[in-house]
Design a protein around this motif. Sequence first.
Motif, PDB file in Angstrom:
ATOM      1  N   LYS A   5      -8.658  -8.193   9.263  1.00  0.00           N
ATOM      2  CA  LYS A   5      -9.101  -9.095   8.201  1.00  0.00           C
ATOM      3  C   LYS A   5     -10.614  -9.082   8.105  1.00  0.00           C
ATOM      4  O   LYS A   5     -11.306  -8.797   9.073  1.00  0.00           O
ATOM      5  N   GLN A  64      -7.384 -11.545  -3.679  1.00  0.00           N
ATOM      6  CA  GLN A  64      -7.171 -10.148  -4.047  1.00  0.00           C
ATOM      7  C   GLN A  64      -6.692  -9.340  -2.844  1.00  0.00           C
ATOM      8  O   GLN A  64      -7.073  -9.635  -1.710  1.00  0.00           O
ATOM      9  N   PRO A  65      -5.883  -8.315  -3.090  1.00  0.00           N
ATOM     10  CA  PRO A  65      -5.464  -7.461  -1.970  1.00  0.00           C
ATOM     11  C   PRO A  65      -6.652  -6.631  -1.473  1.00  0.00           C
ATOM     12  O   PRO A  65      -7.567  -6.329  -2.239  1.00  0.00           O
ATOM     13  N   SER A  67      -8.680  -3.443  -0.535  1.00  0.00           N
ATOM     14  CA  SER A  67      -8.640  -2.091  -1.097  1.00  0.00           C
ATOM     15  C   SER A  67      -8.263  -1.091  -0.001  1.00  0.00           C
ATOM     16  O   SER A  67      -8.436  -1.360   1.188  1.00  0.00           O
ATOM     17  N   LYS A  68      -7.766   0.051  -0.430  1.00  0.00           N
ATOM     18  CA  LYS A  68      -7.310   1.055   0.527  1.00  0.00           C
ATOM     19  C   LYS A  68      -8.313   2.181   0.712  1.00  0.00           C
ATOM     20  O   LYS A  68      -8.059   3.105   1.455  1.00  0.00           O
TER      21      LYS A  68
END
Length: 114
Positions: A5, A64-65, A67-68
């Motif tokens: 996180k 928001q998710p 980012s990858k």
Amino acid sequence: MTKKKPVLILKSGRTEAGKRATASHTGSLSGEDRIYRAAFAQTGAIRAESLSQLIDLARVFTTQPLSKGNRLGIITTSGSLGALSTDVAASNGLTVPPLSSFVVSKARKYRRIG
């Protein structure tokens, strides 16, 4: 970014004047900012530059998710704001590739509608 996180940090005492103010307030030394910057970089902590930015970052990370990757698309109503945003993104290790012609055409169409 830590492994699981984001860790957001708002730390005072970045400048000599800020260090003096911190010392007079807390009775302690705030240390060399370059050491903190290095520790934040090594751990992936995200440093906010102001209380307002800390709140904005917290809002983004809670709504928001994650980012990858490190690619970022920027769409704005102002070319200069886009350039400034690109500078900030690049300074923080993000890649801002050109938008596809499909995305550009959709953005332009939306702009005409608005």
